[in-house]
Design a protein around this motif. Structure first.
Motif, PDB file in Angstrom:
ATOM      1  N   UNK A  32       0.819  -1.219   0.000  1.00 55.42           N
ATOM      2  CA  UNK A  32       0.000   0.000   0.000  1.00 55.42           C
ATOM      3  C   UNK A  32       0.846   1.260   0.000  1.00 55.42           C
ATOM      4  N   UNK A  33       2.088   1.149   0.474  1.00 55.33           N
ATOM      5  CA  UNK A  33       2.985   2.307   0.483  1.00 55.33           C
ATOM      6  C   UNK A  33       3.642   2.552  -0.870  1.00 55.33           C
ATOM      7  N   UNK A  34       3.456   1.634  -1.823  1.00 52.69           N
ATOM      8  CA  UNK A  34       4.046   1.781  -3.160  1.00 52.69           C
ATOM      9  C   UNK A  34       3.154   2.670  -4.023  1.00 52.69           C
ATOM     10  N   UNK A  35       3.695   3.790  -4.451  1.00 53.62           N
ATOM     11  CA  UNK A  35       2.884   4.790  -5.138  1.00 53.62           C
ATOM     12  C   UNK A  35       2.339   4.315  -6.473  1.00 53.62           C
ATOM     13  N   UNK A  36       3.017   3.378  -7.127  1.00 53.70           N
ATOM     14  CA  UNK A  36       2.600   2.966  -8.469  1.00 53.70           C
ATOM     15  C   UNK A  36       1.700   1.735  -8.481  1.00 53.70           C
ATOM     16  N   UNK A  37       1.305   1.240  -7.303  1.00 51.02           N
ATOM     17  CA  UNK A  37       0.475   0.046  -7.238  1.00 51.02           C
ATOM     18  C   UNK A  37      -0.973   0.447  -6.951  1.00 51.02           C
ATOM     19  N   UNK A  38      -1.914   0.010  -7.770  1.00 51.76           N
ATOM     20  CA  UNK A  38      -3.322   0.341  -7.520  1.00 51.76           C
ATOM     21  C   UNK A  38      -3.851  -0.383  -6.294  1.00 51.76           C
ATOM     22  N   UNK A  39      -5.044  -0.038  -5.876  1.00 53.97           N
ATOM     23  CA  UNK A  39      -5.668  -0.727  -4.744  1.00 53.97           C
ATOM     24  C   UNK A  39      -5.873  -2.195  -5.096  1.00 53.97           C
ATOM     25  N   UNK A  40      -5.491  -3.066  -4.173  1.00 56.05           N
ATOM     26  CA  UNK A  40      -5.582  -4.501  -4.396  1.00 56.05           C
ATOM     27  C   UNK A  40      -6.590  -5.118  -3.439  1.00 56.05           C
ATOM     28  N   UNK A  41      -6.974  -6.335  -3.755  1.00 56.95           N
ATOM     29  CA  UNK A  41      -7.895  -7.084  -2.902  1.00 56.95           C
ATOM     30  C   UNK A  41      -7.112  -8.208  -2.231  1.00 56.95           C
ATOM     31  N   UNK A  42      -7.240  -8.312  -0.905  1.00 62.34           N
ATOM     32  CA  UNK A  42      -6.456  -9.268  -0.137  1.00 62.34           C
ATOM     33  C   UNK A  42      -7.358 -10.328   0.482  1.00 62.34           C
ATOM     34  N   UNK A  43      -6.992 -11.590   0.263  1.00 60.42           N
ATOM     35  CA  UNK A  43      -7.765 -12.738   0.711  1.00 60.42           C
ATOM     36  C   UNK A  43      -6.948 -13.543   1.711  1.00 60.42           C
ATOM     37  N   UNK A  44      -7.495 -13.802   2.881  1.00 56.66           N
ATOM     38  CA  UNK A  44      -6.870 -14.718   3.830  1.00 56.66           C
ATOM     39  C   UNK A  44      -7.309 -16.128   3.479  1.00 56.66           C
TER      40      UNK A  44
END
Length: 239
Positions: free
Chosen positions: A70-82
């Motif tokens: 999330x701190x990476x400026x060039x990465x879009x919002x991602x979806x995280x699955x446990x």
């Protein structure tokens, strides 16, 4: 093209081939990239290649990785699955940091996830983990108890029941693997046809990994979980 990007293309081609063989459309099957043990930079490469949903087994490792990504400026919002086991002492981390939890297998865990989900977040998307093999050491609710657990989840306002997940043991033949996956699909279909209120978004059969992807797709999987096929061989020395 990076290696991860090219491997992602290969996995999508594999999904497409599996769908073609059983008369399904590739758009019916989503890909969850299993990034456990791989660094945030590997997630970044996959995200920049178009992958947006990621699965993690080790909860503390995942929390640190989610923050780094999330701190990476060039990465879009991602979806995280446990997609790993959820013990009582880890429910708060799952509730606070993940979008999905695939491995809810008892009322206590569902209740804790609900109670610990922060007010500002959307409901946690939940799959019930089903143990179709019956192994005493394996996680998952017994198939005959899945509907009761579904009722519990549906009554919790900060959880959204989305489907069923399973990790069956490997089988000696493709036909045997398909038969096991079909037993999981039958549990999914039974819950969906139960008439319970709140099943409007019950649409996810989380089933199949690299080795059994084709059988899982043939059985009706809507979400396959692939890790090494995207990121390469894992090293568990530090886990």
């Amino acid at each position: 093209m990076t290696t991860i990007a090219s491997k992602l293309q290969s996995v999508y081609a594999q999904i497409g081939d599996a769908c073609q063989k059983c008369g399904r459309q590739p758009t019916e099957v989503a890909l969850l990239a299993v990034s456990k043990t791989f660094p945030a930079e590997a997630v970044r490469e996959a995200a920049l290649a178009g992958q947006w949903a990621f699965g993690e087994n080790y909860i503390q490792e995942a929390v640190d990785k989610i923050a780094a990504v999330r701190a990476m400026a060039d990465v879009p919002a991602l979806q995280w699955h446990c997609i790993g086991p959820i013990q009582s002492n880890k429910t708060r981390l799952v509730a606070e940091h993940f979008d999905w939890a695939h491995t809810v297998d008892r009322d206590k865990i569902a209740q804790r996830l609900n109670d610990q989900r922060p007010d500002g977040l959307a409901p946690l998307q939940v799959c019930i983990q089903v143990n179709v093999d019956g192994g005493a050491t394996k996680s998952g609710v017994a198939p005959e108890d899945a509907l009761a657990l579904a009722r519990t989840v549906l009554a919790l306002p900060r959880l959204q029941l989305r489907g069923v997940m399973s990790i069956p043991d490997p089988q000696p033949t493709e036909a045997a693997m398909l038969a096991v996956h079909q037993r999981v699909a039958a549990v999914f279909d039974y819950i969906r046809a139960s008439g319970l209120a709140g099943l409007e978004q019950f649409d996810t059969l989380s089933l199949g990994m690299t080795a059994d992807l084709e059988a899982a797709v043939a059985a009706g999987s809507t979400l396959v979980r692939v890790g090494s096929g995207i990121f390469g061989a894992r090293s568990y020395g530090a886990s």
